[in-house]
Design an enzyme around this catalytic site. Structure first.
Site, PDB file in Angstrom:
ATOM      1  N   ILE A 102      50.075  36.642 -14.172  1.00 31.42           N
ATOM      2  CA  ILE A 102      49.930  35.543 -13.203  1.00 31.42           C
ATOM      3  C   ILE A 102      50.647  35.907 -11.896  1.00 31.42           C
ATOM      4  CG2 ILE A 102      50.188  33.050 -12.850  1.00 31.42           C
ATOM      5  CD1 ILE A 102      50.470  32.835 -15.943  1.00 31.42           C
ATOM      6  N   ASP A 156      60.849  42.958 -10.609  1.00 29.48           N
ATOM      7  CA  ASP A 156      60.287  43.018 -11.960  1.00 29.48           C
ATOM      8  C   ASP A 156      61.050  44.113 -12.696  1.00 29.48           C
ATOM      9  OD1 ASP A 156      57.066  42.118 -12.934  1.00 29.48           O
ATOM     10  OD2 ASP A 156      58.348  43.358 -14.226  1.00 29.48           O
ATOM     11  N   SER A 169      55.067  25.300 -18.796  1.00 26.13           N
ATOM     12  CA  SER A 169      53.917  25.418 -19.696  1.00 26.13           C
ATOM     13  C   SER A 169      53.575  24.066 -20.304  1.00 26.13           C
ATOM     14  CB  SER A 169      54.290  26.395 -20.810  1.00 26.13           C
ATOM     15  OG  SER A 169      53.362  26.322 -21.866  1.00 26.13           O
ATOM     16  N   THR A 205      53.113  23.701 -23.122  1.00 24.28           N
ATOM     17  CA  THR A 205      53.779  23.711 -24.425  1.00 24.28           C
ATOM     18  C   THR A 205      54.868  22.623 -24.492  1.00 24.28           C
ATOM     19  OG1 THR A 205      54.714  25.201 -26.085  1.00 24.28           O
ATOM     20  CG2 THR A 205      55.559  25.457 -23.881  1.00 24.28           C
ATOM     21  N   TYR A 252      60.780  29.952 -27.455  1.00 25.79           N
ATOM     22  CA  TYR A 252      60.054  30.149 -26.188  1.00 25.79           C
ATOM     23  C   TYR A 252      59.768  28.790 -25.531  1.00 25.79           C
ATOM     24  CZ  TYR A 252      56.006  30.263 -23.164  1.00 25.79           C
ATOM     25  OH  TYR A 252      55.156  30.022 -22.124  1.00 25.79           O
ATOM     26  N   LYS A 258      61.230  26.713 -21.853  1.00 20.93           N
ATOM     27  CA  LYS A 258      60.491  26.048 -20.772  1.00 20.93           C
ATOM     28  C   LYS A 258      61.024  24.625 -20.573  1.00 20.93           C
ATOM     29  CE  LYS A 258      58.129  29.578 -19.706  1.00 20.93           C
ATOM     30  NZ  LYS A 258      58.499  30.303 -18.479  1.00 20.93           N
ATOM     31  N   TYR A 276      51.502  25.179 -16.773  1.00 20.34           N
ATOM     32  CA  TYR A 276      50.220  25.853 -16.937  1.00 20.34           C
ATOM     33  C   TYR A 276      49.598  25.485 -18.257  1.00 20.34           C
ATOM     34  CZ  TYR A 276      52.796  29.370 -14.090  1.00 20.34           C
ATOM     35  OH  TYR A 276      53.570  30.030 -13.177  1.00 20.34           O
ATOM     36  N   PHE A 277      48.280  25.336 -18.241  1.00 19.94           N
ATOM     37  CA  PHE A 277      47.548  25.264 -19.499  1.00 19.94           C
ATOM     38  C   PHE A 277      47.217  26.715 -19.905  1.00 19.94           C
ATOM     39  CE2 PHE A 277      47.373  20.834 -20.802  1.00 19.94           C
ATOM     40  CZ  PHE A 277      48.184  20.329 -19.803  1.00 19.94           C
ATOM     41  N   ASN A 278      46.003  27.100 -20.217  1.00 21.11           N
ATOM     42  CA  ASN A 278      45.794  28.457 -20.741  1.00 21.11           C
ATOM     43  C   ASN A 278      45.175  29.390 -19.689  1.00 21.11           C
ATOM     44  OD1 ASN A 278      46.073  26.613 -23.072  1.00 21.11           O
ATOM     45  ND2 ASN A 278      45.770  28.486 -24.244  1.00 21.11           N
ATOM     46  N   ARG A 320      41.498  23.913 -26.083  1.00 22.85           N
ATOM     47  CA  ARG A 320      42.456  24.254 -25.024  1.00 22.85           C
ATOM     48  C   ARG A 320      41.776  24.127 -23.666  1.00 22.85           C
ATOM     49  NH1 ARG A 320      45.017  24.025 -28.943  1.00 22.85           N
ATOM     50  NH2 ARG A 320      46.530  25.478 -29.816  1.00 22.85           N
ATOM     51  N   GLY A 374      52.018  26.481 -36.341  1.00 22.83           N
ATOM     52  CA  GLY A 374      52.526  26.017 -35.045  1.00 22.83           C
ATOM     53  C   GLY A 374      51.451  25.630 -34.046  1.00 22.83           C
TER      54      GLY A 374
HETATM   55  C1  UD1 Z   1      50.075  30.112 -26.675  1.00 20.69           C
HETATM   56  C2  UD1 Z   1      51.406  29.614 -27.068  1.00 20.69           C
HETATM   57  C3  UD1 Z   1      51.968  28.792 -25.943  1.00 20.69           C
HETATM   58  C4  UD1 Z   1      52.095  29.638 -24.696  1.00 20.69           C
HETATM   59  C5  UD1 Z   1      50.748  30.253 -24.375  1.00 20.69           C
HETATM   60  C6  UD1 Z   1      50.936  31.272 -23.301  1.00 20.69           C
HETATM   61  C7  UD1 Z   1      51.366  29.436 -29.508  1.00 20.69           C
HETATM   62  C8  UD1 Z   1      51.340  28.517 -30.660  1.00 20.69           C
HETATM   63  N1  UD1 Z   1      51.319  28.859 -28.312  1.00 20.69           N
HETATM   64  O1  UD1 Z   1      49.240  28.981 -26.418  1.00 20.69           O
HETATM   65  O2  UD1 Z   1      53.238  28.306 -26.274  1.00 20.69           O
HETATM   66  O3  UD1 Z   1      52.529  28.861 -23.611  1.00 20.69           O
HETATM   67  O4  UD1 Z   1      50.196  30.910 -25.510  1.00 20.69           O
HETATM   68  O5  UD1 Z   1      49.743  31.894 -22.990  1.00 20.69           O
HETATM   69  O6  UD1 Z   1      51.412  30.627 -29.675  1.00 20.69           O
HETATM   70  N2  UD1 Z   1      43.184  31.787 -31.425  1.00 20.69           N
HETATM   71  C9  UD1 Z   1      42.365  32.319 -32.409  1.00 20.69           C
HETATM   72  N3  UD1 Z   1      42.428  33.649 -32.672  1.00 20.69           N
HETATM   73  C10 UD1 Z   1      43.274  34.500 -31.996  1.00 20.69           C
HETATM   74  C11 UD1 Z   1      44.101  33.957 -30.986  1.00 20.69           C
HETATM   75  C12 UD1 Z   1      44.046  32.593 -30.737  1.00 20.69           C
HETATM   76  O7  UD1 Z   1      41.586  31.598 -33.037  1.00 20.69           O
HETATM   77  O8  UD1 Z   1      43.289  35.703 -32.308  1.00 20.69           O
HETATM   78  C13 UD1 Z   1      43.103  30.348 -31.119  1.00 20.69           C
HETATM   79  C14 UD1 Z   1      44.420  29.613 -31.333  1.00 20.69           C
HETATM   80  O9  UD1 Z   1      44.522  29.156 -32.644  1.00 20.69           O
HETATM   81  C15 UD1 Z   1      44.287  28.496 -30.309  1.00 20.69           C
HETATM   82  C16 UD1 Z   1      43.451  29.103 -29.178  1.00 20.69           C
HETATM   83  O10 UD1 Z   1      42.799  30.223 -29.754  1.00 20.69           O
HETATM   84  O11 UD1 Z   1      43.564  27.447 -30.857  1.00 20.69           O
HETATM   85  C17 UD1 Z   1      44.284  29.544 -27.997  1.00 20.69           C
HETATM   86  O12 UD1 Z   1      45.339  30.384 -28.474  1.00 20.69           O
HETATM   87  P1  UD1 Z   1      46.307  31.163 -27.501  1.00 20.69           P
HETATM   88  O13 UD1 Z   1      45.521  31.948 -26.525  1.00 20.69           O
HETATM   89  O14 UD1 Z   1      47.298  31.885 -28.347  1.00 20.69           O
HETATM   90  O15 UD1 Z   1      47.020  30.029 -26.658  1.00 20.69           O
HETATM   91  P2  UD1 Z   1      47.885  28.753 -27.143  1.00 20.69           P
HETATM   92  O16 UD1 Z   1      48.079  28.744 -28.598  1.00 20.69           O
HETATM   93  O17 UD1 Z   1      47.268  27.552 -26.552  1.00 20.69           O
END
Ligand code: UD1
Length: 339
Positions: free
Chosen positions: A13, A32, A126, A128, A151, A155, A179-181, A233, A299
């Site tokens: 980012i 960095d 985040s 989160t 983590y 935040k 931030y969201f994703n 998400r 989690g």
């Molecule tokens: C994750 C973190 C969050 C952090 C963010 C940073 C966790 C629980 N949460 O968010 O705290 O701020 O990253 O980017 O780790 N998924 C799959 N298969 C995979 C990977 C992910 O099905 O191999 C699914 C997950 O279950 C979730 C979605 O994809 O439902 C998004 O996952 P991810 O990209 O890891 O983001 P967050 O879990 O939202």
């Protein structure tokens, strides 16, 4: 030209934000430690903007060096603080590493900013902090839940530390962006996400599976109470997110903020399931993705997407890219770096 320090400025980012800052005429200096990033990113930033930002390889945990940096750069007017560790699983294994990296460094930077007559500070927070919110979309006044991991706790604590400091420091103005994703890559494909090792996040795992670097994507659970059973998400295009930092910073530099500590969600306002993200990849790449449904990941929350009304109205910022457009950029980038 206003001089801005971007910590973690060669990260995912951070690098996109440096590009947007330079395009807007800011002078950028990056700190960095390269612990999760590559100095070559500077080439990409230079290729896009025609300007190589100043760069110092420095570990923010070294307090003396932080102090020395600010003594040498008294003209820094604002700081965007990305530098932090971000792997949820690792934070459970090594909590003190996370508290030292994410909290210690924040305190050192704030201490330096408090010495200035005026300072603007943007913090990478985040969604989160909301945990599993009770209501969707999530507004900024939704309660902050007990953190699921060290983590996430960094935040929450980070936000509290900034809020407490702002209360007693009128010269300090700060904004936390939740931030969201974040996903995607710059349209030029000169910079993008560079996960070290096996990606933990969904989007890089999808594109790496698409290119054949991973055999199969595991979809963590299809028995959630959502339309197709997979988690929801809010995937936000990284350049849109980067632009949110610039408008937030400009708000502070222009003194337009109404409080000296403000919080904004940065998302699209739209939730997508894991299967919808996979379908998006298949649409934009023309490839079938090899995936299988496995058990839930510990989690994980079911649903999180942003109410972006506050950022839209107050910052005058809105995300522009759709999931497909952002996915396309991620795919173009993946093909480029493996090409
Ligand atoms: C994750 C973190 C969050 C952090 C963010 C940073 C966790 C629980 N949460 O968010 O705290 O701020 O990253 O980017 O780790 N998924 C799959 N298969 C995979 C990977 C992910 O099905 O191999 C699914 C997950 O279950 C979730 C979605 O994809 O439902 C998004 O996952 P991810 O990209 O890891 O983001 P967050 O879990 O939202």
């Amino acid at each position: 030209m206003k001089k801005i320090l971007v910590t973690g400025g060669i990260g995912f980012i951070g690098s996109h934000t440096v590009v947007e800052l330079q395009e807007k005429g800011f002078e950028v200096v990056i700190i960095d430690d390269c612990s999760n990033s590559d100095e070559k990113v500077l080439d990409g930033i230079e290729a896009i903007t025609g300007k190589r930002p100043a760069f110092e390889k420095l570990d923010l945990k070294e307090r003396d060096k932080v102090e020395d940096f600010f003594n040498r750069n008294t003209d820094v007017e604002g700081v965007i603080h990305f530098a932090a560790s971000k792997a949820v699983g690792e934070s459970v294994e090594k909590p003190l590493l996370y508290y030292e990296n994410n909290i210690g460094t924040l305190v050192y930077i704030l201490k330096e900013l408090c010495k200035k007559n005026k300072a603007s500070f943007i913090f990478s927070s985040s969604c989160t902090v909301y945990g599993q919110a009770d209501k969707m979309p999530i507004t900024e006044d939704a309660p902050v839940k007990v953190a699921e991991s060290p983590y996430g706790n960094t935040k929450q604590m980070g936000e509290e530390i900034i809020a407490d400091t702002c209360k007693v420091t009128p010269s300090l103005n700060a904004i936390a962006l939740r931030y969201f994703n974040p996903m995607g890559a710059h349209p030029s494909a000169e910079i993008g996400e560079l996960p070290v090792g096996v990606p933990q996040n969904l989007i890089p795992f999808i594109t790496q599976t698409g290119i054949g670097l991973r055999d199969q994507l595991s979809v963590f659970g299809d028995d959630y109470p959502t339309s197709d059973g997979t988690c929801i998400r809010d995937y936000i295009y990284v350049v849109d997110l980067a632009k949110a930092h610039v408008v937030a910073l400009e708000r502070l530099l222009a003194g337009k903020n109404t409080e000296n500590y403000e919080v904004f969600n940065v998302g699209t306002g739209t939730g997508s399931t894991v299967l919808e993200a996979i379908q998006s990849f298949e649409r934009v790449s023309g490839k079938k993705l090899n995936y299988k449904i496995v058990g839930r990941r510990a989690g994980d929350i079911t649903t999180a997407y942003a109410d972006t009304t506050k950022a839209n109205k107050v910052l005058g910022w809105k995300s522009e890219y759709s999931l497909d457009q952002a996915m396309k950029s991620a795919w173009v980038w993946e093909q480029k770096i493996r090409g």
